[in-house]
Design a protein around this motif. Structure first.
Motif, mmCIF file in Angstrom:
data_model
loop_
_atom_site.group_PDB
_atom_site.id
_atom_site.type_symbol
_atom_site.label_atom_id
_atom_site.label_comp_id
_atom_site.label_asym_id
_atom_site.label_seq_id
_atom_site.Cartn_x
_atom_site.Cartn_y
_atom_site.Cartn_z
ATOM 1 N N GLY A 10 0.849 -1.194 0.000
ATOM 2 C CA GLY A 10 0.000 0.000 0.000
ATOM 3 C C GLY A 10 0.879 1.236 0.000
ATOM 4 O O GLY A 10 2.109 1.135 -0.059
ATOM 5 N N TYR A 11 0.226 2.389 0.080
ATOM 6 C CA TYR A 11 0.957 3.659 0.034
ATOM 7 C C TYR A 11 1.437 4.037 1.431
ATOM 8 O O TYR A 11 0.643 4.102 2.367
ATOM 9 C CB TYR A 11 0.042 4.752 -0.534
ATOM 10 N N HIS A 12 2.721 4.291 1.582
ATOM 11 C CA HIS A 12 3.284 4.661 2.890
ATOM 12 C C HIS A 12 4.101 5.949 2.812
ATOM 13 O O HIS A 12 5.034 6.147 3.582
ATOM 14 C CB HIS A 12 4.140 3.517 3.440
ATOM 15 N N GLY A 13 3.760 6.787 1.851
ATOM 16 C CA GLY A 13 4.515 8.023 1.676
ATOM 17 C C GLY A 13 3.875 9.203 2.388
ATOM 18 O O GLY A 13 3.114 9.043 3.353
ATOM 19 N N GLU A 14 4.157 10.388 1.888
ATOM 20 C CA GLU A 14 3.694 11.619 2.510
ATOM 21 C C GLU A 14 2.163 11.711 2.485
ATOM 22 O O GLU A 14 1.528 11.197 1.575
ATOM 23 C CB GLU A 14 4.236 12.848 1.759
ATOM 24 N N THR A 15 1.614 12.381 3.483
ATOM 25 C CA THR A 15 0.174 12.646 3.483
ATOM 26 C C THR A 15 -0.032 14.164 3.456
ATOM 27 O O THR A 15 0.913 14.935 3.626
ATOM 28 C CB THR A 15 -0.502 12.056 4.744
ATOM 29 N N ILE A 16 -1.288 14.577 3.255
ATOM 30 C CA ILE A 16 -1.593 16.007 3.245
ATOM 31 C C ILE A 16 -2.602 16.334 4.339
ATOM 32 O O ILE A 16 -3.388 15.481 4.754
ATOM 33 C CB ILE A 16 -2.146 16.484 1.877
ATOM 34 N N GLU A 17 -2.576 17.573 4.763
ATOM 35 C CA GLU A 17 -3.582 18.080 5.697
ATOM 36 C C GLU A 17 -4.714 18.605 4.822
ATOM 37 O O GLU A 17 -4.659 19.718 4.281
ATOM 38 C CB GLU A 17 -2.946 19.192 6.547
ATOM 39 N N GLU A 76 -3.774 9.293 -2.507
ATOM 40 C CA GLU A 76 -3.082 9.802 -3.694
ATOM 41 C C GLU A 76 -2.984 11.335 -3.605
ATOM 42 O O GLU A 76 -3.670 12.067 -4.319
ATOM 43 C CB GLU A 76 -3.829 9.367 -4.964
ATOM 44 N N PRO A 77 -2.102 11.818 -2.699
ATOM 45 C CA PRO A 77 -2.089 13.260 -2.406
ATOM 46 C C PRO A 77 -1.591 14.152 -3.542
ATOM 47 O O PRO A 77 -1.873 15.362 -3.528
ATOM 48 C CB PRO A 77 -1.147 13.357 -1.193
ATOM 49 N N ALA A 78 -0.869 13.582 -4.507
ATOM 50 C CA ALA A 78 -0.323 14.453 -5.564
ATOM 51 C C ALA A 78 -1.428 15.119 -6.390
ATOM 52 O O ALA A 78 -1.225 16.225 -6.909
ATOM 53 C CB ALA A 78 0.617 13.668 -6.485
ATOM 54 N N GLY A 79 -2.609 14.486 -6.505
ATOM 55 C CA GLY A 79 -3.675 15.057 -7.330
ATOM 56 C C GLY A 79 -4.160 16.404 -6.825
ATOM 57 O O GLY A 79 -4.093 17.411 -7.536
ATOM 58 N N PRO A 80 -4.658 16.461 -5.567
ATOM 59 C CA PRO A 80 -5.098 17.771 -5.055
ATOM 60 C C PRO A 80 -3.976 18.809 -4.995
ATOM 61 O O PRO A 80 -4.232 20.004 -5.210
ATOM 62 C CB PRO A 80 -5.618 17.434 -3.647
ATOM 63 N N PHE A 240 7.834 7.623 -5.671
ATOM 64 C CA PHE A 240 8.817 8.684 -5.918
ATOM 65 C C PHE A 240 8.453 9.874 -5.013
ATOM 66 O O PHE A 240 7.334 9.947 -4.510
ATOM 67 C CB PHE A 240 8.802 9.096 -7.395
ATOM 68 N N PRO A 241 9.388 10.816 -4.799
ATOM 69 C CA PRO A 241 9.070 11.937 -3.897
ATOM 70 C C PRO A 241 7.844 12.725 -4.361
ATOM 71 O O PRO A 241 7.618 12.901 -5.565
ATOM 72 C CB PRO A 241 10.335 12.800 -3.969
ATOM 73 N N LEU A 242 7.077 13.213 -3.391
ATOM 74 C CA LEU A 242 5.826 13.918 -3.699
ATOM 75 C C LEU A 242 6.010 15.091 -4.673
ATOM 76 O O LEU A 242 5.203 15.234 -5.602
ATOM 77 C CB LEU A 242 5.154 14.358 -2.395
ATOM 78 N N ASN A 247 4.749 17.509 -9.877
ATOM 79 C CA ASN A 247 5.286 18.098 -11.098
ATOM 80 C C ASN A 247 4.890 17.283 -12.333
ATOM 81 O O ASN A 247 4.566 17.843 -13.386
ATOM 82 C CB ASN A 247 6.817 18.163 -10.968
ATOM 83 N N ALA A 248 4.893 15.956 -12.194
ATOM 84 C CA ALA A 248 4.499 15.098 -13.320
ATOM 85 C C ALA A 248 3.052 15.378 -13.721
ATOM 86 O O ALA A 248 2.741 15.536 -14.917
ATOM 87 C CB ALA A 248 4.680 13.630 -12.942
ATOM 88 N N LEU A 249 2.151 15.467 -12.744
ATOM 89 C CA LEU A 249 0.732 15.699 -13.063
ATOM 90 C C LEU A 249 0.520 17.096 -13.657
ATOM 91 O O LEU A 249 -0.203 17.255 -14.648
ATOM 92 C CB LEU A 249 -0.133 15.499 -11.813
ATOM 93 N N VAL A 250 1.156 18.108 -13.055
ATOM 94 C CA VAL A 250 1.010 19.477 -13.565
ATOM 95 C C VAL A 250 1.543 19.557 -15.005
ATOM 96 O O VAL A 250 0.896 20.137 -15.891
ATOM 97 C CB VAL A 250 1.775 20.474 -12.648
#
Ligand SMILES: [Zn+2]
Length: 263
Positions: A10-17, A76-80, A240-242, A247-250
């Motif tokens: 599962g995902y164990h990377g950064e999270t967002i507030e 999937e925090p990179a989207g927002p 990969f780092p957040l 940057n990939a999505l943008v």
């Protein structure tokens, strides 16, 4: 660029507030002249849709209509975050009319889980509409016009690089290749020949299936059946780092929209 090797099972990377991200999204949208509409609720959160009118429709004569969404999977925090950066940068083609649902599952982010609080994957519910969130989103989508293209922003914790799904039944514009060509400058592309059990080439999956044969519909299936004849689901690699994923999505969104508007 190396994978982090953090994600096992599962995902164990950064999270967002998510409260803060939603507040910042609302502020950025208002500062840049978007209309903000609340179309539903989830827990204590508003589900919001943003609309931006074209700045100039003189050349070419009609606006190009794009729909974007992100944040339907709460791990999937990179989207927002990509949505927030796109709004702040405000670098849209002048003749683009845009609709953006930047966070379709805020409670998922609160819980750092893919599903909604009831354990339902919202991105499998666009055929049967069993969840209140998707019913509200569906009702909002039904009120909108058709779109020239859609882009759904996601992440995949198992991916070895960025990849995308393209639905392009009429063989129009090569949106997928345009996106990959731009994203590969900022993020590795997944070279796998099979991704999520589907044949892939150079990071592109063309599902080539009839949604009518599928028991469950992702948002993208609803869109291709009802709202648009072209679109992509972008998948950033969450091992990969957040900042790389954002940057990939943008970069992918900008490349796609600008390919409709060659400068
Ligand atoms: Zn996802």
């Amino acid at each position: 660029m190396e994978q982090l090797g953090k994600n096992h099972g599962g995902y164990h990377g950064e999270t967002i507030e998510v409260h803060a991200v939603l507040r910042d999204l609302g502020i950025a949208a208002q500062q840049q002249g978007w209309m903000v509409e609340t179309f539903g609720q989830q827990g204590g959160f508003d589900l919001i849709a943003l609309h931006r009118a074209p700045v100039s429709i003189s050349h070419p004569p009609s606006p190009l209509r794009f729909y974007l969404s992100s944040g339907i999977h709460g791990d999937e925090p990179a989207g927002p975050l990509a949505a927030l950066r796109l709004l702040r940068e405000n670098d849209w083609p002048p003749n683009a009319e845009l609709w953006f649902c930047p966070c379709l599952n805020p409670m998922g982010f609160r819980l750092n889980r893919r599903e909604n609080p009831d354990g339902k994957d919202l991105n499998r519910d666009y055929r049967h509409l069993a969840t209140a969130e998707v019913r509200a989103h569906f009702a909002w989508l039904e009120r909108q016009p058709r779109f020239d293209a859609y882009l759904c922003l996601h992440e995949d914790w198992e991916a070895h690089g960025f990849y995308l799904y393209e639905q392009n039944p009429d063989g129009r514009l090569a949106l997928a290749e345009t996106i990959i060509k731009a994203v590969q400058k900022v993020c590795p592309i997944d070279p796998s020949e099979v991704i999520e059990d589907r044949p892939a080439k150079d990071g592109i999956i063309r599902p080539n299936l009839d949604p009518n044969t599928r028991p469950q519909w992702a948002e993208a299936f609803y869109l291709i059946m009802n709202k648009s004849r072209l679109g992509c689901t972008l998948e950033a690699p969450s091992d990969f780092p957040l900042p790389v994923r954002v940057n990939a999505l943008v970069t992918g969104v900008n490349a796609a929209l600008k390919s409709f508007n060659p400068v």
